[in-house]
Design an enzyme around this catalytic site. Structure first.
Site, PDB file in Angstrom:
ATOM      1  N   ARG A   1      48.828 -41.720  12.495  1.00 13.02           N
ATOM      2  CA  ARG A   1      48.258 -41.128  13.939  1.00 13.02           C
ATOM      3  C   ARG A   1      49.205 -41.167  15.131  1.00 13.02           C
ATOM      4  NH1 ARG A   1      43.867 -45.014  17.163  1.00 13.02           N
ATOM      5  NH2 ARG A   1      45.365 -46.588  17.765  1.00 13.02           N
TER       6      ARG A   1
ATOM      7  N   THR B   1      48.280 -38.754  21.161  1.00 15.10           N
ATOM      8  CA  THR B   1      47.015 -37.916  21.160  1.00 15.10           C
ATOM      9  C   THR B   1      45.801 -38.528  20.185  1.00 15.10           C
ATOM     10  OG1 THR B   1      47.876 -36.879  18.986  1.00 15.10           O
ATOM     11  CG2 THR B   1      48.545 -35.661  21.274  1.00 15.10           C
TER      12      THR B   1
ATOM     13  N   ASP C   1      47.981 -53.936  15.684  1.00 14.29           N
ATOM     14  CA  ASP C   1      48.474 -52.967  14.935  1.00 14.29           C
ATOM     15  C   ASP C   1      48.757 -53.475  13.417  1.00 14.29           C
ATOM     16  OD1 ASP C   1      50.371 -51.195  13.484  1.00 14.29           O
ATOM     17  OD2 ASP C   1      50.734 -50.017  15.223  1.00 14.29           O
TER      18      ASP C   1
ATOM     19  N   ASP D   1      52.076 -53.093  11.747  1.00 14.50           N
ATOM     20  CA  ASP D   1      53.298 -53.874  12.217  1.00 14.50           C
ATOM     21  C   ASP D   1      53.086 -55.437  11.721  1.00 14.50           C
ATOM     22  OD1 ASP D   1      54.222 -51.530  13.580  1.00 14.50           O
ATOM     23  OD2 ASP D   1      53.788 -52.291  15.614  1.00 14.50           O
TER      24      ASP D   1
HETATM   25  C1  PRP Z   1      46.820 -47.277  11.679  1.00 15.53           C
HETATM   26  C2  PRP Z   1      45.677 -47.747  10.379  1.00 15.53           C
HETATM   27  C3  PRP Z   1      45.010 -46.380  10.437  1.00 15.53           C
HETATM   28  C4  PRP Z   1      45.125 -45.708  11.438  1.00 15.53           C
HETATM   29  C5  PRP Z   1      43.651 -46.165  12.281  1.00 15.53           C
HETATM   30  O1  PRP Z   1      47.733 -46.820  10.785  1.00 15.53           O
HETATM   31  O2  PRP Z   1      46.192 -48.165   9.286  1.00 15.53           O
HETATM   32  O3  PRP Z   1      45.512 -45.534   9.148  1.00 15.53           O
HETATM   33  O4  PRP Z   1      46.042 -46.402  12.373  1.00 15.53           O
HETATM   34  O5  PRP Z   1      43.397 -45.286  13.552  1.00 15.53           O
HETATM   35  P1  PRP Z   1      42.323 -44.153  13.563  1.00 15.53           P
HETATM   36  O6  PRP Z   1      41.312 -44.362  12.936  1.00 15.53           O
HETATM   37  O7  PRP Z   1      42.477 -43.936  14.922  1.00 15.53           O
HETATM   38  O8  PRP Z   1      43.140 -42.807  12.881  1.00 15.53           O
HETATM   39  P2  PRP Z   1      49.115 -46.159  11.538  1.00 15.53           P
HETATM   40  O9  PRP Z   1      48.937 -44.709  12.146  1.00 15.53           O
HETATM   41  O10 PRP Z   1      49.322 -47.140  12.699  1.00 15.53           O
HETATM   42  O11 PRP Z   1      50.068 -46.025  10.643  1.00 15.53           O
HETATM   43  P3  PRP Z   1      50.741 -47.233   9.654  1.00 15.53           P
HETATM   44  O12 PRP Z   1      49.771 -47.881   8.809  1.00 15.53           O
HETATM   45  O13 PRP Z   1      52.044 -46.531   9.224  1.00 15.53           O
HETATM   46  O14 PRP Z   1      51.204 -48.371  10.756  1.00 15.53           O
HETATM   47  N1  URA Z   2      45.610 -48.947  14.133  1.00 12.46           N
HETATM   48  C1  URA Z   2      45.631 -50.259  14.074  1.00 12.46           C
HETATM   49  O1  URA Z   2      46.650 -50.699  13.250  1.00 12.46           O
HETATM   50  N2  URA Z   2      45.163 -51.244  14.962  1.00 12.46           N
HETATM   51  C2  URA Z   2      44.006 -50.563  15.742  1.00 12.46           C
HETATM   52  O2  URA Z   2      43.553 -51.509  16.413  1.00 12.46           O
HETATM   53  C3  URA Z   2      43.994 -49.189  15.843  1.00 12.46           C
HETATM   54  C4  URA Z   2      44.564 -48.359  15.179  1.00 12.46           C
END
Ligand code: PRP
Ligand code: URA
Length: 210
Positions: free
Chosen positions: A103, A107, A201, A204
């Protein structure tokens, strides 16, 4: 959309340690795997099975086996990858497909940057793995993707969800056959789209900030 929120002291205990900011990456990964195995037990309640006859050392009896086509497990990269081992421990014969979705942190819109799945998912039971359901955008994109490829039912396992994301997802899913299995539903999203109290996160904390 069916929503099942786990209610088990072991899950709540492990979630508490996961949320704690002092928990290190190795422990976070281990706990994520353990939590998924506990949630997967509930999520696979509807896995399709068929009767088979077997021979025990004593007699012939009827049992069951998982039906063909085999279910497919789809972790959403990156953070969903941390849930894969815990899931395939319970469903070792499942196939595994991959969706890379990230994401935009400004945005909050999801974008799909990778996919490795069979072209045709007709008649396949799909199990999607993503620890966080925040706005619901990423999981919504994954669900649309799988139904567009012919999936007939999708079960998603998330460790934490926000009420706002659940509402949005309910609207997006409509009357499609979707089940959510959640470790907990938290209070809300903050102004940055993070789950509160949440765990930060997830990607992370599993893998670092690369
Ligand atoms: C995180 C998480 C979800 C998303 C949730 O991934 O693992 O996929 O955010 O957010 P949303 O419900 O608002 O879409 P991220 O985009 O941080 O990617 P990553 O797993 O590569 O860290
Ligand atoms: N993605 C994450 O990893 N944590 C949150 O709280 C929201 C989105």
């Amino acid at each position: 959309m069916r929503v099942h929120v786990a209610d088990h002291p072991l899950i709540t205990h492990k979630l508490t340690v996961l949320r704690d900011q002092r928990t290190t990456s190795p422990v976070f990964r281990q706990l994520t795997e353990e939590l998924v195995t506990l949630l997967a037990y509930e999520a696979t309640r509807g896995v399709r099975i068929e009767p088979i006859e077997i021979q025990t050392p004593v007699t012939t009896t009827m049992g069951v086996r998982i039906s063909e086509p085999r279910p497919i497990v789809v972790p959403i990269l990156r953070a969903g990858l941390g849930m894969l081992e815990g899931m395939v421990k319970l469903l070792p014969t499942a196939e595994v497909g991959f969706l890379g979705i990230v994401r935009n942190e400004e945005t909050l819109e999801p974008s799909t940057y990778a996919e490795r799945l069979p072209d045709d998912l007709s008649d396949r039971q799909c199990f999607v793995l993503d620890p966080m359901l925040a706005t619901g955008g990423s999981l919504g994109a994954a669900i649309d993707y799988l139904f567009d490829r012919g999936a007939v039912d999708v079960t998603a396992i998330c460790i934490l969800a926000a009420p706002e994301g659940l509402e949005a997802l309910k609207k997006l899913v409509g009357d499609r056959d979707v089940t959510l299995v959640l470790g907990a539903v938290d209070e809300r999203l903050n102004e940055h789209g993070y789950i509160v109290p949440g765990l930060g996160d997830a990607g992370d904390r599993l893998y670092g900030t690369a």
